[in-house]
Design a protein around this motif. Sequence first.
Motif, PDB file in Angstrom:
ATOM      1  N   UNK A   1      -3.774  -0.410  13.887  1.00  0.00           N
ATOM      2  CA  UNK A   1      -4.491  -0.758  12.680  1.00  0.00           C
ATOM      3  C   UNK A   1      -5.119   0.314  12.423  1.00  0.00           C
ATOM      4  N   UNK A   2      -5.296   1.623  13.388  1.00  0.00           N
ATOM      5  CA  UNK A   2      -5.805   2.796  13.231  1.00  0.00           C
ATOM      6  C   UNK A   2      -4.681   3.564  12.678  1.00  0.00           C
ATOM      7  N   UNK A   3      -3.686   3.207  12.872  1.00  0.00           N
ATOM      8  CA  UNK A   3      -2.765   3.623  12.417  1.00  0.00           C
ATOM      9  C   UNK A   3      -2.098   4.140  11.068  1.00  0.00           C
ATOM     10  N   UNK A   4      -2.982   2.395   9.868  1.00  0.00           N
ATOM     11  CA  UNK A   4      -2.367   1.946   8.734  1.00  0.00           C
ATOM     12  C   UNK A   4      -3.687   2.448   8.298  1.00  0.00           C
ATOM     13  N   UNK A   5      -4.396   2.134   8.490  1.00  0.00           N
ATOM     14  CA  UNK A   5      -5.961   3.026   8.115  1.00  0.00           C
ATOM     15  C   UNK A   5      -5.611   4.011   7.428  1.00  0.00           C
ATOM     16  N   UNK A   6      -5.532   5.291   8.511  1.00  0.00           N
ATOM     17  CA  UNK A   6      -5.034   6.776   8.721  1.00  0.00           C
ATOM     18  C   UNK A   6      -3.627   6.915   7.414  1.00  0.00           C
ATOM     19  N   UNK A   7      -2.817   6.040   7.260  1.00  0.00           N
ATOM     20  CA  UNK A   7      -1.883   6.076   6.513  1.00  0.00           C
ATOM     21  C   UNK A   7      -2.363   5.965   5.111  1.00  0.00           C
ATOM     22  N   UNK A   8      -3.731   5.047   4.746  1.00  0.00           N
ATOM     23  CA  UNK A   8      -4.021   4.121   3.506  1.00  0.00           C
ATOM     24  C   UNK A   8      -5.153   5.302   3.850  1.00  0.00           C
ATOM     25  N   UNK A   9      -5.556   6.189   3.943  1.00  0.00           N
ATOM     26  CA  UNK A   9      -6.355   7.753   4.276  1.00  0.00           C
ATOM     27  C   UNK A   9      -5.763   8.374   3.246  1.00  0.00           C
ATOM     28  N   UNK A  10      -4.840   8.524   4.089  1.00  0.00           N
ATOM     29  CA  UNK A  10      -4.461   9.476   3.717  1.00  0.00           C
ATOM     30  C   UNK A  10      -3.912   9.822   1.994  1.00  0.00           C
ATOM     31  N   UNK A  11      -2.895   8.472   1.618  1.00  0.00           N
ATOM     32  CA  UNK A  11      -2.283   7.926   0.504  1.00  0.00           C
ATOM     33  C   UNK A  11      -3.777   8.196  -0.384  1.00  0.00           C
ATOM     34  N   UNK A  12      -4.792   7.821  -0.169  1.00  0.00           N
ATOM     35  CA  UNK A  12      -5.707   7.613  -1.346  1.00  0.00           C
ATOM     36  C   UNK A  12      -6.191   9.175  -0.754  1.00  0.00           C
ATOM     37  N   UNK A  13      -6.478  10.178  -0.341  1.00  0.00           N
ATOM     38  CA  UNK A  13      -6.941  11.376  -0.567  1.00  0.00           C
ATOM     39  C   UNK A  13      -6.366  11.924  -1.435  1.00  0.00           C
ATOM     40  N   UNK A  14      -4.728  12.037  -1.536  1.00  0.00           N
ATOM     41  CA  UNK A  14      -3.321  12.601  -2.153  1.00  0.00           C
ATOM     42  C   UNK A  14      -4.141  12.034  -3.589  1.00  0.00           C
ATOM     43  N   UNK A  15      -4.294  10.774  -3.666  1.00  0.00           N
ATOM     44  CA  UNK A  15      -4.419  10.690  -5.468  1.00  0.00           C
ATOM     45  C   UNK A  15      -5.673   9.927  -5.943  1.00  0.00           C
TER      46      UNK A  15
ATOM     47  N   UNK B   1      -7.010  -1.974   3.550  1.00  0.00           N
ATOM     48  CA  UNK B   1      -6.517  -2.669   2.900  1.00  0.00           C
ATOM     49  C   UNK B   1      -7.412  -3.048   1.803  1.00  0.00           C
ATOM     50  N   UNK B   2      -8.319  -2.855   1.492  1.00  0.00           N
ATOM     51  CA  UNK B   2      -9.228  -3.163   0.200  1.00  0.00           C
ATOM     52  C   UNK B   2      -9.529  -2.262  -0.585  1.00  0.00           C
ATOM     53  N   UNK B   3      -9.532  -1.343  -0.316  1.00  0.00           N
ATOM     54  CA  UNK B   3      -8.853  -0.169  -0.863  1.00  0.00           C
ATOM     55  C   UNK B   3      -7.377   0.474  -1.380  1.00  0.00           C
ATOM     56  N   UNK B   4      -6.356  -0.263  -0.314  1.00  0.00           N
ATOM     57  CA  UNK B   4      -5.712  -0.016  -1.096  1.00  0.00           C
ATOM     58  C   UNK B   4      -5.020  -0.677  -1.935  1.00  0.00           C
ATOM     59  N   UNK B   5      -5.227  -1.966  -1.892  1.00  0.00           N
ATOM     60  CA  UNK B   5      -5.859  -3.008  -3.429  1.00  0.00           C
ATOM     61  C   UNK B   5      -6.064  -2.588  -4.129  1.00  0.00           C
ATOM     62  N   UNK B   6      -7.176  -2.121  -4.269  1.00  0.00           N
ATOM     63  CA  UNK B   6      -7.954  -1.718  -5.559  1.00  0.00           C
ATOM     64  C   UNK B   6      -7.039  -0.311  -6.117  1.00  0.00           C
ATOM     65  N   UNK B   7      -7.023   0.682  -5.186  1.00  0.00           N
ATOM     66  CA  UNK B   7      -5.345   1.398  -5.637  1.00  0.00           C
ATOM     67  C   UNK B   7      -4.330   1.062  -6.179  1.00  0.00           C
TER      68      UNK B   7
END
Length: 429
Positions: free
Chosen positions: A210-224, A53-59
């Motif tokens: 919770x794990x799925x949300x973290x994985x989805x955020x991780x995939x988003x950050x890796x791509x962008x 959540x913290x990294x998604x908000x920063x992104x």
Amino acid sequence: MSSRWHRAIAELSTQGDAARAAAQRVQDVPSGQRTTAAAIAYAAETDYLRSASTLLRAHLTDRRPPRRLPGTRVWPCLRDVWKERVLDRRGGLWRAIPRDAALAQMRSAPSDPLLAAVIDQAEALQASLRGKRQLNRLYESYIPDRTASPAASGLGSGRTAPTLPGFPDPGHPLNRAFPRGGATGMRIQPGREAEFNELSSDRSAVSARALAFGDAVLALLVEHRTQGASPESGRLRGAGRWVGREQQLVPDRAKWPAKLNGYQGAALAGFGWLVLACTGLPLTFGQRADLISHYTLLFLAAGLIACTGTALIYRHGPKLITAPGPRALVPGIAAAVFAFTVWQGQGPVADYYFAGPYDRYDREYANGCLAASPYRHDAVRSMVDGGVLTVTPVEGGTTLRLGPAEDGSTHPLRPLDRATRTVLDEYGC
């Protein structure tokens, strides 16, 4: 791209791996360590969710990621209490679920398939939170049907209990806590079984979501943020560091017996006396040092010693009294002897270090360099006035003026005028 983003994404990936390892560890550990493993798993899942959540908000706001991702802090001296708190609150996972404001921020961002997957997982987490909050509202108090068959009674046949005035919902906590009309049973509200099952499923799926949300955020950050490059292993923080170290985190300890025998009770009394003796130390030294005006601090210090001693007895007491028979009394006897020494010795020790001006004169001069002079203890008249100790020989002679003459002072007495200095030099003081 910023090296800080690379480091943050790598740490997020490591937290996700640790959360999965912790969840699997719950199934693999021996039964005696399973509760500790579950506490680690809950805390690791919470770390992963908070960091995502913290990294998604920063992104989404196009800011730099924090230097340190959120991580659970394990209490160093109270790990048993920490474990119980984590188990009771599921590691804080419910509080870490993204709320409506975070969801609105995601929806207001430019359209992106990966972001859409993140939004779907956030909505699923909110469904789990809703299930946790509303599940108990589907229960109700009811009055069993006394004429029904035993099988029907087991299914909760009967009628809904009357509700309290102003609270028409039968599932309200007050209606369940204070049933009326002779209600003696609790059941799911009739006709809401399907809703109950759905909410229950949502609540129990919170860890996987919770794990799925973290994985989805991780995939988003890796791509962008890393142009699709797989993140390297990052530094592991928080509860994930304790995966596989359950015994080191909360070691097996002796438990308090259900009923103390005579020897164990006597040993416990010795421990209690020792704590009581140590509790009196600040008060005794405070009185001798003339610090009674600071009674609040003295009582706080005494209370801190009492709480610390009680906590130590609670923590280590079972191990000390596990010996069979009279041997369980040995630690209590040792504690009682030490307590007696502390009880009897604190007064004289405090008097020595915080002596009054007359005692300090005897110790520094009358019983030393002036022992064979007209200024010896039994040949002078002394008085204290304004912080000055005046010593006058009965047979006549120079009056000594020494200071500082204060109660509870640790400063040595020094001459305050030339005549006093001359007399002390004459006798080699």
